[in-house]
Structure formats: structure tokens, C-alpha cells
Write a protein that holds these residues in place. Structure first.
Motif, PDB file in Angstrom:
ATOM      1  N   UNK A  85       0.822  -1.202   0.000  1.00 23.71           N
ATOM      2  CA  UNK A  85       0.000   0.000   0.000  1.00 23.71           C
ATOM      3  C   UNK A  85       0.860   1.257   0.000  1.00 23.71           C
ATOM      4  N   UNK A  86       1.982   1.227   0.715  1.00 24.39           N
ATOM      5  CA  UNK A  86       2.858   2.398   0.769  1.00 24.39           C
ATOM      6  C   UNK A  86       3.422   2.743  -0.601  1.00 24.39           C
ATOM      7  N   UNK A  87       3.691   1.722  -1.405  1.00 25.88           N
ATOM      8  CA  UNK A  87       4.226   1.958  -2.748  1.00 25.88           C
ATOM      9  C   UNK A  87       3.273   2.816  -3.564  1.00 25.88           C
ATOM     10  N   UNK A 141       2.323 -11.078  -0.117  1.00 21.70           N
ATOM     11  CA  UNK A 141       2.699  -9.914  -0.923  1.00 21.70           C
ATOM     12  C   UNK A 141       2.877 -10.342  -2.379  1.00 21.70           C
ATOM     13  N   UNK A 142       3.543 -11.498  -2.574  1.00 22.76           N
ATOM     14  CA  UNK A 142       3.697 -12.019  -3.925  1.00 22.76           C
ATOM     15  C   UNK A 142       2.359 -12.308  -4.573  1.00 22.76           C
ATOM     16  N   UNK A 143       1.406 -12.813  -3.788  1.00 21.11           N
ATOM     17  CA  UNK A 143       0.062 -13.073  -4.311  1.00 21.11           C
ATOM     18  C   UNK A 143      -0.584 -11.783  -4.800  1.00 21.11           C
ATOM     19  N   UNK A 144      -0.436 -10.697  -4.047  1.00 19.24           N
ATOM     20  CA  UNK A 144      -1.027  -9.417  -4.442  1.00 19.24           C
ATOM     21  C   UNK A 144      -0.376  -8.895  -5.721  1.00 19.24           C
ATOM     22  N   UNK A 145       0.959  -8.895  -5.748  1.00 19.62           N
ATOM     23  CA  UNK A 145       1.690  -8.328  -6.892  1.00 19.62           C
ATOM     24  C   UNK A 145       1.470  -9.170  -8.151  1.00 19.62           C
ATOM     25  N   UNK A 194      -8.912  -6.612 -11.164  1.00 20.36           N
ATOM     26  CA  UNK A 194      -8.944  -6.164 -12.555  1.00 20.36           C
ATOM     27  C   UNK A 194      -9.400  -4.713 -12.677  1.00 20.36           C
ATOM     28  N   UNK A 195      -9.987  -4.159 -11.611  1.00 23.43           N
ATOM     29  CA  UNK A 195     -10.500  -2.783 -11.677  1.00 23.43           C
ATOM     30  C   UNK A 195     -10.002  -1.888 -10.554  1.00 23.43           C
ATOM     31  N   UNK A 196      -9.192  -2.430  -9.621  1.00 21.27           N
ATOM     32  CA  UNK A 196      -8.661  -1.624  -8.532  1.00 21.27           C
ATOM     33  C   UNK A 196      -7.145  -1.495  -8.654  1.00 21.27           C
ATOM     34  N   UNK A 197      -6.572  -0.302  -8.402  1.00 23.37           N
ATOM     35  CA  UNK A 197      -5.112  -0.172  -8.336  1.00 23.37           C
ATOM     36  C   UNK A 197      -4.565  -1.066  -7.223  1.00 23.37           C
ATOM     37  N   UNK A 198      -3.340  -1.525  -7.404  1.00 29.65           N
ATOM     38  CA  UNK A 198      -2.770  -2.470  -6.447  1.00 29.65           C
ATOM     39  C   UNK A 198      -2.704  -1.891  -5.033  1.00 29.65           C
ATOM     40  N   UNK A 199      -2.333  -0.613  -4.899  1.00 30.06           N
ATOM     41  CA  UNK A 199      -2.231  -0.010  -3.568  1.00 30.06           C
ATOM     42  C   UNK A 199      -3.601   0.066  -2.895  1.00 30.06           C
ATOM     43  N   UNK A 200      -4.647   0.341  -3.676  1.00 24.80           N
ATOM     44  CA  UNK A 200      -5.997   0.391  -3.110  1.00 24.80           C
ATOM     45  C   UNK A 200      -6.413  -0.989  -2.612  1.00 24.80           C
TER      46      UNK A 200
END
Length: 301
Positions: A129-131, A175-179, A248-254
Motif C-alpha cells: 500500500x505504501x508503494x 505480498x507475492x500473491x497481491x503483486x 482487474x478494476x482496482x489499483x494495487x495499492x488500493x
């Protein structure tokens, strides 16, 4: 890492129109909400099955169930055949991450309180999220959500170094799953689900030699097998599909910030299923987390 980084060209989604309609029929936050409900429902039931099929046996049954559900819908062999080399490498990495993450998560839950495992898991999502923080408003929202989460999950250390190892490994892989999941989802909802199915097939191969022997008792006890299948659907089918529809519709940090709602969901499940009434501190934590997520402004595009 840029929130808007695109995944390599994905293979054509065989179920693209269906999942495309699903993705656009409801806001991404709704899909995320469904995911959060099942994120801890599955593990809560899985813990009850540990004495019967073992920790790794339960992880194997969970992943195999998900693989068998996804296979006829996404035909992973076709996805790999049509994918270019970068996409294949992405799917292989995503699948390996899913397989090891599920095993480490269950191994941690077998030795540590779920609150501590959740705390360590959330540490990694803070970094993601900080990124993506690009404004004072979002930084403040993240700070409020983190404070609320720390109050809610009652962070404490354990004297079990092995359990902590698995918990930290799970946190890193989450974290890897999110990225990686976000890169797969950027191909679109349909392609993202197809990629998830292919990655789940990889995860199945990864855990096959690890948990198959422990899972054998389930095949001679139909009620146990049905329960394990239910855990697999609740843990790896419903939430992962919903994550892809949201990613597919949200930014990764969000998406990473919204994961701070998971401890809130865990608390509510504890009240409903386990009759665990939250303390005033827990209620304050819930309020802060909800406020942080509500105050956060997603990036556009």
C-alpha cells in the motif's frame, strides 16, 4: 512498482465474456467484500480438519479441489499452450506462490493464534500500500487503517520460532500473491480468471508430493472428503475469483489497503460463528480500519 503496470500479453480467455460480465455487473468493492468473508471462513473450518488429514493434507485437498473446479471452466492446458513465454513464467510464478503460501499459512495456523498470523500477514500488505501512496490523504488513510488493525489483532510475539517462520513466509508470499495476482488480473477479468485456473494447476503440482499421503484418509471417509471439498471451495475458489474480479478494476495499492478489512471480517466471523464478543478496544480498531478505508481515495485509471 507502478499500480498501473500491465501484465504481459495474456492468452485469450476461454470464459472471457462470462467473467467480463461478472466483473462489470457489480463494483469491485463488492467483489472484495465477498472475498473478505470467505478469506477466514475457509481456514476456520480447515483447522477443524487438521486432526483428521494433517495440516499439509488439508492444504493438498484445498488446492486440488480448487484445481478440479477451475479446470473445466478455464482449461489450463489451453491457456499455457496459447500464452507467450513471459505470461507462462508469470503463471508459473503465481502458481508456485499459491501452493507454498497455502501450505505455510496452514502450518502457521497449526502452531500460532490466528490473530498473530493475521498480524504478520498484514505487515507485508502495508508495504504494498505504501508503494501506491501518492497523496497526504492516502498516507493518512493508511496510517489510520494500520493503527486500527494493530488494535484489533492484538499483536504479540510467540515463543514458537518454527511457527513464526511459517507465518513470516506466508506474509511474504501474500505480498507475492497481491503483486503477481494483480499482474494477471490486468489482462482483464476473463483472462485473469483463466490465468488463475492455470496457476492453480501449477500449485496442485507443487503440493502433490507434499500433502498427498496425509490426505489419503479423506478418500475412505465420505463426510470428511465432502468437508474438505467445502473448505477448498470456500478458501481457494470463491475468494480467489472475487480477488481477480476486484483486482482487474482496482489499483494495487488500493487493493492492499482494503486488505486491512480482513481483521474486521475475522472479528465478525468470531462473533457469529465462535461467539467471541469483541472488547471495546476491538470495536475501536474496527472503527479506525473502516474509517481508513473509507477515507482512502483510489488512483484513477
Amino acid at each position: 512498482m507502478d499500480d498501473q503496470a500491465q501484465a504481459p500479453a495474456a492468452s485469450p480467455a476461454l470464459a472471457g465474456p462470462v467473467f467480463g460480465k461478472l466483473a462489470t455487473s457489480l463494483p469491485p468493492h463488492v467483489w472484495f467484500g465477498v472475498s473478505t468473508v470467505f478469506h477466514y471462513l475457509g481456514p476456520a473450518f480447515a483447522v477443524l480438519l487438521f486432526p483428521h488429514v494433517g495440516v499439509l493434507g488439508m492444504a493438498w485437498l484445498r488446492i486440488v479441489t480448487a484445481t478440479l473446479v477451475f479446470a473445466p471452466l478455464t482449461r489450463p492446458w489451453t491457456v499455457f499452450a496459447r500464452a507467450d513465454r513471459p505470461t507462462r513464467l508469470l503463471l508459473l510464478a503465481f502458481g508456485a506462490c499459491l501452493g507454498v503460501m497455502n501450505c505455510s499459512f496452514y502450518l502457521a495456523l497449526d502452531r500460532l493464534p490466528i490473530s498473530l498470523v493475521a498480524a504478520i500477514e498484514f505487515v507485508g500488505t502495508i508495504g504494498v500500500a505504501l508503494v501506491g501512496v501518492r497523496s497526504p490523504r492516502n498516507l493518512a488513510a493508511l496510517a489510520v487503517a494500520v493503527i486500527g488493525t494493530l488494535l484489533l489483532i492484538d499483536v504479540k510475539w510467540s515463543s514458537d520460532p518454527i511457527g513464526l517462520f511459517w507465518a513470516f513466509l506466508n506474509g511474504a508470499l501474500f505480498v507475492g500473491y497481491i503483486v503477481l495476482g494483480h499482474r494477471v488480473a490486468r489482462a482483464g477479468a476473463g483472462d485473469g480468471i483463466a490465468g488463475l485456473g492455470a496457476a492453480m494447476a501449477v500449485a496442485c503440482l507443487v503440493v502433490l508430493p507434499i500433502g498427498f499421503t496425509n490426505a489419503l484418509p479423506a478418500f475412505s471417509a465420505p463426510p470428511l472428503l465432502i468437508a474438505a471439498i467445502g473448505v477448498g471451495i470456500c478458501s481457494s475458489v470463491i475468494p480467489y475469483i472475487c480477488d481477480q474480479l476486484a483486482m482487474s478494476r482496482l489499483p494495487r495499492s488500493s487493493f492492499a489497503l482494503m486488505l486491512s478489512l480482513l481483521p474486521v471480517t475475522a472479528t465478525l466471523i468470531g462473533v457469529i460463528v465462535l461467539r467471541q464478543i469483541p472488547s471495546p478496544t476491538d470495536c475501536l480498531g474496527i472503527a479506525l480500519v473502516v474509517a481508513g478505508v473509507a477515507f482512502h481515495k483510489p488512483a484513477r485509471g
